[in-house]
Design a protein around this motif. Structure first.
Motif: not given
Length: 447
Positions: A101, A104, A120-121, A126, A129, A133-134, A139-140
């Motif tokens: 995080r 990111w 992030p999502d 997008e 990414r 990223w996963p 992520p929400d």
């Protein structure tokens, strides 16, 4: 049976008794360094196969750490050698998922996006990414870290969006804390922080940024609690600013700034110094917020998120309260109210800043519905003066927490695991209680 006079056999016997003590120092150092090297390959704790070797390495470091408790002195060269080598050993370790995080949120700022506005999502992000990223947690959910932390993420990402750079920065702050504590309390007592396996793993191995906010907090505390006290407006302004920097890096330190302002009012009974403390203390937070706020709306916390409303992790009091009143498991705000009550009680005392910090952070951890192992690091600088047994023991028992990542999505400790994690802290606190009527003469070691 020997009939030698006591004065003739005494040197030999004393030398024999000192021999194990001479071994404890190098054994402590070697076990800490060796344990860190053992731990380095096993950082991916989402893989259950890494858990047992990770715990074995933590146990080796823990034995070395425990041996250091009996040392009356530690040469500064050795203190720093162990502090440096253990942290360097874990720099290449697979980090915890918080660091993704950091990378990111720093990276998207460079592209003109606010981490407070977009999770992030978000579809708009997008195209940004990365291969890692996963691994970003929640992520929400939009950003939870304060503005100054976000600006530092951005600064680091502008240099390189790399784990190693971020870790080096965290370790640099961590070692600066060691330096401040060692200068005030000496190397032997500072080993509670500098040689602490939980601190070493949490900052260097796990890659958590907590050393950033602890550094100005510790510096402000050591200035505020100096004996004799510092006089004049300039030192007082530095204390206010340092506490403010800590607040701007981690929300949880705001009560320490409130304590500072309240104590100044109680001591001086003049609004000017109190207003100065408030303005200087809040300036880093407010100036940082200006970068992200557009118009009247300025959402710096995802208050509507599932994470904040009823997220749980390795909690103590909220767990037992939830057993009695199950409805509290879905409303974390209840525990926030309990913390406010505890804070009001603590503000009613005349404790110095370091004592207040210890008590407040302890209450926060006991009452928080979300506790991660590295949160116990917050206690460690403030336990250095007293060598509190609770801080010592939880530095070892907190490693129980790391059973959780490999259990996703079931992020729950069993009752036995919860007791193994928390009881050493509680028992240690009892062991460190002062007998009734006993007075301390050194305010620097009050707890």
């Amino acid at each position: 049976m020997s009939h030698q006079p006591a004065q003739q056999r005494s040197p030999e016997r004393l030398q024999w008794r000192r021999w194990p003590a001479r071994l404890r120092l190098p054994a402590s150092a070697l076990l800490l360094i060796g344990g860190a090297l053992m731990m380095r390959p096993h950082g991916d704790l989402f893989d259950a196969a890494n858990l047992l070797p990770f715990w074995m390495a933590a146990a080796v470091m823990g034995v070395g750490f425990a041996l250091s408790w009996s040392l009356a002195s530690i040469p500064r060269v050795l203190f720093w050698a162990v502090a440096l080598l253990t942290r360097l050993a874990l720099l290449a370790m697979e980090p915890g998922d918080d660091i993704w995080r950091y990378l990111w949120e720093g990276g998207i700022q460079l592209q003109g996006f606010s981490p407070y506005a977009l999770p992030p999502d978000a579809a708009a992000l997008e195209g940004l990414r990365t291969p890692w990223w996963p691994q970003i947690n929640h992520p929400d959910t939009t950003a939870i870290y304060p503005p100054l932390a976000q600006l530092l993420f951005r600064l680091h990402a502008a240099v390189a969006q790399q784990v190693l750079l971020f870790k080096l920065s965290f370790v640099a702050a961590d070692l600066a804390i060691c330096g401040l504590l060692a200068a005030r309390f000496g190397a032997a007592r500072t080993a509670l922080y500098g040689w602490n396996p939980l601190v070493i793993y949490g900052i260097s191995g796990g890659g958590h940024y907590d050393s950033w906010f602890l550094l100005p907090l510790v510096a402000g505390w050591l200035l505020a609690d100096r004996d004799p006290p510092l006089r004049g407006p300039r030192p007082q302004a530095w204390i206010d600013l340092l506490l403010g920097l800590s607040v701007a890096l981690k929300w949880i330190t705001l009560p320490l700034l409130i304590h500072r302002a309240w104590n100044r009012w109680r001591t001086l009974r003049r609004p000017g110094p109190v207003l100065g403390t408030a303005l200087l203390g809040l300036a880093p937070l407010l100036l940082g917020a200006l970068v992200f706020c557009r118009g009247p709306a300025c959402p710096l916390l995802p208050t509507g998120s599932t994470f904040m409303r009823h997220g749980r992790s390795a909690e103590w009091m909220p767990h037992w309260i939830g057993q009695l009143w199950p409805w509290t498991q879905q409303i974390n705000a209840v525990h926030g109210l309990l913390l406010l009550v505890a804070l009001a009680v603590l503000l009613g005392t005349t404790a110095r800043l370091g004592v207040f910090a210890w008590r407040y952070l302890l209450a926060l951890l006991l009452l928080s519905p979300v506790v991660h192992a590295w949160y116990f690091i917050w206690l460690m600088p403030f336990a250095v003066p007293s060598q509190n047994w609770g801080a010592r023991l939880v530095s070892l028992s907190a490693f129980v927490y790391f059973v959780l990542p490999s259990r996703l999505p079931d992020w729950q400790l069993s009752t036995a695991e919860r007791l193994l994690l928390w009881l050493p802290l509680l028992v240690g606190l009892l062991l460190s209680l002062e007998p009734p009527g006993r007075e301390r003469t050194d305010p620097a070691v009050q707890r």
